[in-house]
Enzyme design. Structure first.
Site, PDB file in Angstrom:
ATOM      1  N   GLY A 276       0.789  -1.228   0.000  1.00 51.63           N
ATOM      2  CA  GLY A 276       0.000   0.000   0.000  1.00 51.63           C
ATOM      3  C   GLY A 276       0.820   1.277   0.000  1.00 51.63           C
ATOM      4  O   GLY A 276       0.259   2.361   0.172  1.00 51.63           O
ATOM      5  N   GLU A 318       4.513  -6.240   1.212  1.00 50.63           N
ATOM      6  CA  GLU A 318       3.933  -6.638  -0.080  1.00 50.63           C
ATOM      7  C   GLU A 318       3.664  -5.445  -0.992  1.00 50.63           C
ATOM      8  O   GLU A 318       2.520  -5.162  -1.326  1.00 50.63           O
ATOM      9  CB  GLU A 318       2.612  -7.373   0.168  1.00 50.63           C
ATOM     10  CG  GLU A 318       2.715  -8.515   1.141  1.00 50.63           C
ATOM     11  CD  GLU A 318       1.366  -9.140   1.472  1.00 50.63           C
ATOM     12  OE1 GLU A 318       1.304 -10.372   1.519  1.00 50.63           O
ATOM     13  OE2 GLU A 318       0.388  -8.398   1.675  1.00 50.63           O
ATOM     14  N   PRO A 319       4.688  -4.741  -1.417  1.00 46.48           N
ATOM     15  CA  PRO A 319       4.435  -3.603  -2.315  1.00 46.48           C
ATOM     16  C   PRO A 319       4.087  -4.061  -3.732  1.00 46.48           C
ATOM     17  O   PRO A 319       4.713  -4.979  -4.268  1.00 46.48           O
ATOM     18  CB  PRO A 319       5.771  -2.856  -2.304  1.00 46.48           C
ATOM     19  CG  PRO A 319       6.789  -3.899  -2.001  1.00 46.48           C
ATOM     20  CD  PRO A 319       6.116  -4.950  -1.161  1.00 46.48           C
ATOM     21  N   ARG A 321       2.013  -1.466  -6.223  1.00 50.89           N
ATOM     22  CA  ARG A 321       2.032  -0.162  -6.882  1.00 50.89           C
ATOM     23  C   ARG A 321       3.397   0.525  -6.819  1.00 50.89           C
ATOM     24  O   ARG A 321       3.875   1.066  -7.822  1.00 50.89           O
ATOM     25  CB  ARG A 321       0.995   0.726  -6.201  1.00 50.89           C
ATOM     26  CG  ARG A 321       0.830   2.119  -6.792  1.00 50.89           C
ATOM     27  CD  ARG A 321       0.051   3.009  -5.822  1.00 50.89           C
ATOM     28  NE  ARG A 321      -1.060   2.295  -5.234  1.00 50.89           N
ATOM     29  CZ  ARG A 321      -2.303   2.306  -5.698  1.00 50.89           C
ATOM     30  NH1 ARG A 321      -2.597   3.034  -6.735  1.00 50.89           N
ATOM     31  NH2 ARG A 321      -3.242   1.609  -5.103  1.00 50.89           N
ATOM     32  N   TYR A 362     -11.857   5.436  -8.850  1.00 48.21           N
ATOM     33  CA  TYR A 362     -11.377   5.942  -7.560  1.00 48.21           C
ATOM     34  C   TYR A 362     -11.230   7.456  -7.533  1.00 48.21           C
ATOM     35  O   TYR A 362     -10.660   7.992  -6.594  1.00 48.21           O
ATOM     36  CB  TYR A 362      -9.988   5.364  -7.238  1.00 48.21           C
ATOM     37  CG  TYR A 362      -9.870   3.870  -7.252  1.00 48.21           C
ATOM     38  CD1 TYR A 362     -10.655   3.066  -6.426  1.00 48.21           C
ATOM     39  CD2 TYR A 362      -8.924   3.243  -8.064  1.00 48.21           C
ATOM     40  CE1 TYR A 362     -10.503   1.692  -6.422  1.00 48.21           C
ATOM     41  CE2 TYR A 362      -8.772   1.871  -8.070  1.00 48.21           C
ATOM     42  CZ  TYR A 362      -9.572   1.102  -7.251  1.00 48.21           C
ATOM     43  OH  TYR A 362      -9.418  -0.259  -7.250  1.00 48.21           O
ATOM     44  N   CYS A 389     -17.956   5.504 -24.806  1.00 47.25           N
ATOM     45  CA  CYS A 389     -19.291   6.086 -24.767  1.00 47.25           C
ATOM     46  C   CYS A 389     -19.736   6.253 -23.327  1.00 47.25           C
ATOM     47  O   CYS A 389     -20.592   5.488 -22.839  1.00 47.25           O
ATOM     48  CB  CYS A 389     -20.260   5.206 -25.534  1.00 47.25           C
ATOM     49  SG  CYS A 389     -19.822   5.145 -27.256  1.00 47.25           S
ATOM     50  N   GLU A 390     -19.158   7.230 -22.659  1.00 47.17           N
ATOM     51  CA  GLU A 390     -19.377   7.389 -21.225  1.00 47.17           C
ATOM     52  C   GLU A 390     -18.768   8.734 -20.857  1.00 47.17           C
ATOM     53  O   GLU A 390     -17.584   8.955 -21.094  1.00 47.17           O
ATOM     54  CB  GLU A 390     -18.651   6.211 -20.526  1.00 47.17           C
ATOM     55  CG  GLU A 390     -18.432   6.357 -19.046  1.00 47.17           C
ATOM     56  CD  GLU A 390     -19.658   6.006 -18.244  1.00 47.17           C
ATOM     57  OE1 GLU A 390     -20.320   4.998 -18.565  1.00 47.17           O
ATOM     58  OE2 GLU A 390     -19.967   6.752 -17.316  1.00 47.17           O
TER      59      GLU A 390
HETATM   60  C1  LIG Z   1      -3.431  -5.016  -2.978  1.00 44.69           C
HETATM   61  C2  LIG Z   1      -2.624  -5.655  -1.928  1.00 44.69           C
HETATM   62  C3  LIG Z   1      -1.266  -5.367  -1.815  1.00 44.69           C
HETATM   63  C4  LIG Z   1      -0.555  -4.370  -2.708  1.00 44.69           C
HETATM   64  O1  LIG Z   1      -1.029  -3.095  -2.579  1.00 44.69           O
HETATM   65  P1  LIG Z   1      -0.231  -1.883  -3.306  1.00 44.69           P
HETATM   66  O2  LIG Z   1      -1.049  -0.697  -3.035  1.00 44.69           O
HETATM   67  O3  LIG Z   1      -0.183  -2.233  -4.753  1.00 44.69           O
HETATM   68  O4  LIG Z   1       1.120  -1.850  -2.708  1.00 44.69           O
HETATM   69  C5  LIG Z   1      -0.541  -6.023  -0.852  1.00 44.69           C
HETATM   70  N1  LIG Z   1      -1.122  -6.922  -0.027  1.00 44.69           N
HETATM   71  C6  LIG Z   1      -2.434  -7.223  -0.110  1.00 44.69           C
HETATM   72  C7  LIG Z   1      -3.008  -8.222   0.810  1.00 44.69           C
HETATM   73  C8  LIG Z   1      -3.228  -6.602  -1.055  1.00 44.69           C
HETATM   74  O5  LIG Z   1      -4.528  -6.894  -1.121  1.00 44.69           O
END
Ligand SMILES: *Cc1c(COP(=O)(O)O)cnc(C)c1O
Length: 461
Positions: A276, A318-319, A321, A362, A389-390
């Site tokens: 995240g 867990e990156p 993005r 979003y 078309c939106e």
């Molecule tokens: C989506 C997600 C991520 C990655 O989120 P990013 O915003 O892409 O870093 C990591 N762990 C879990 C469990 C997720 O659902």
């Protein structure tokens, strides 16, 4: 009325971007945090990436196209791996996954998260070692769980009592002992630039900490003794800039770690704090470097463990993005330019919400620049829209573009590596764009453009 609205619009400009962006020529500037590292504007005015001109990319591969700067992607993998040297870094495959990216992530020493059978199949097809994979999801099917166990996926992040039952049955039947983490909902909700710590945990993911379900899940797994409970997992949201959200999450999840130790005499060896981490989509965003994130997150975990006299668990993150997002820009061709009653200029490109749904979904903000040339024209506030078309088919809500922007110009939108191709659709039967990787003066297609034949191939009626 119109004059008033236009006035209000101009009133907004002050907060939209630095004043220097409004002088002629400055629309050509590339703000480094928005662009892949090898992107530059050549003397002739066109953008180059990995030493290749965008004009050549467009001529060879067509538009729209996702352009991946491979050196930049590799550098971002390494930045996280080096910053979190004592932790395991899982690339969140849902942000963007294809075989070439799986191989790059493997070569750069990362682990990999998948969250569906399709992502698992892609990772396995590229030869990613299953023991370095994590498997997420709030509704994994029995078949998906069987495939993960058969493949030897290193850890399955369990998300419901039903899943614990399913996985326990599979483990008994196959004589295996799958590694699992328990996904904990800690009541922290993160949004861009802010987070809220709430008492209630009203969402579909995970086991509630507050309600006691998370402890009960751990107890159930330990009682059954069939699954290998490796630790706890928390993921609080996406596009987070404020690390205090991780701080609250870590504190809460470690309180469960303590509770499990006190009740069961077990110190779980691992802790996953999810992903995240925010990236820059516009000049307004100021993301932290991985080294700073690592320092702050490690310190939080260590001091919380110290307070509770817990051994510091092996950390993982867990990156998604933050690794692939900034490594990609989307290259479009401008089709029409429309001045609407002097209020706003609409610049239409040859893609739109089918290749980037994030603006519509979003209310995400993006940036854009004319990529095929530099311009000395006055900047105008423009809205970049797609061809669907939106009326909500907006790619970039507001951006200063040169007033002479015209059909045939190439337009580049940075920060589209994550959740754009992976969320792409065929709305209006528009074929999805290719992903083109560029490195050392050469380009290669890693995901080819969809064709009308591809679309018709599914239509068997
Ligand atoms: C989506 C997600 C991520 C990655 O989120 P990013 O915003 O892409 O870093 C990591 N762990 C879990 C469990 C997720 O659902």
């Amino acid at each position: 009325m119109r004059a008033h609205e236009a006035g209000a619009l101009h009133g907004d400009l002050g907060s939209r971007g630095p004043a220097w962006l409004r002088t002629p020529g400055d629309v050509n500037a590339l703000v480094p945090q928005l662009w892949p590292r090898t992107v530059a504007r050549a003397d002739a005015g066109d953008l180059t990436v990995g030493g290749v001109s965008v004009a050549d990319l467009a001529a060879e591969h067509g538009t729209p196209a996702y352009v991946l700067d491979e050196d930049d992607l590799r550098a971002r993998c390494r930045d996280f791996r080096d910053a979190f040297a004592d932790a395991d870094v899982y690339y969140a495959g849902k942000s963007f996954l294809c075989k070439a990216v799986v191989r790059i992530v493997a070569e750069e020493g990362l682990f990999l998260d998948v969250c569906s059978g399709g992502e698992l199949a892609t990772a396995l097809a590229a030869g990613f070692p299953a023991e370095r994979m994590g498997f997420h999801g709030n509704n994994k099917s029995v078949r998906e769980l069987e495939r993960a166990v058969e493949a030897g996926v290193g850890r399955i992040i369990v998300d419901s009592f039903t899943e614990i039952d399913r996985l326990t049955a599979i483990a008994r039947r196959t004589g295996t002992r799958p590694g699992v983490l328990v996904r904990v909902t800690v009541g922290v909700e993160a949004h861009t630039h802010e987070f809220i710590a709430t008492a209630h945990e009203d969402q579909k993911f995970g086991f509630s900490l507050q309600g006691g379900a998370a402890f009960a899940a751990c107890a159930k797994i330990l009682d059954e003794g069939v699954l290998d409970l490796r630790g706890l997992h928390s993921h609080i949201g996406s596009q987070i800039f404020d690390t205090s959200g991780f701080e609250v999450a870590a504190r809460r999840v470690l309180s469960l770690q303590e509770q499990v130790r006190d009740a069961r005499g077990v110190e779980l060896p691992e802790l996953d704090l999810g992903g995240g981490f925010g990236i820059a989509y516009t000049t307004q965003d100021d993301p932290s470097a991985p080294a700073d994130l690592a320092k702050r997150i490690t310190k939080i975990v260590e001091s919380e463990c110290d307070l509770a006299s817990l051994r510091v668990p092996k950390l993982s993150i867990e990156p998604g993005r933050a690794i692939v997002g900034p490594a990609v820009f989307t290259l479009y061709e401008v089709g029409t330019v429309k001045d609407v009653d002097g209020i706003r200029t609409y610049v239409s490109v040859d893609g739109g919400m089918s290749d980037n749904i994030r603006t519509a979904l979003y209310d995400a903000s993006y940036s854009a620049t004319v990529a095929s040339r530099a311009s000395d024209a006055e900047p105008i506030l423009a809205r970049v829209v797609g061809k669907h078309c939106e009326s909500g088919d907006i790619v970039v809500k507001d951006e200063f573009l040169p007033a002479d922007v015209q059909p045939g110009d190439l337009l580049a939108v940075p920060g589209t590596g994550a959740y754009c191709r992976s969320m792409a659709s065929n709305y209006n039967h528009v074929p999805r764009p290719p992903v083109v990787a560029v490195r050392d003066g050469a380009s290669r297609v890693i995901v080819r453009r969809e064709t009308e034949d591809d679309l018709l191939a599914l239509d068997v009626g």
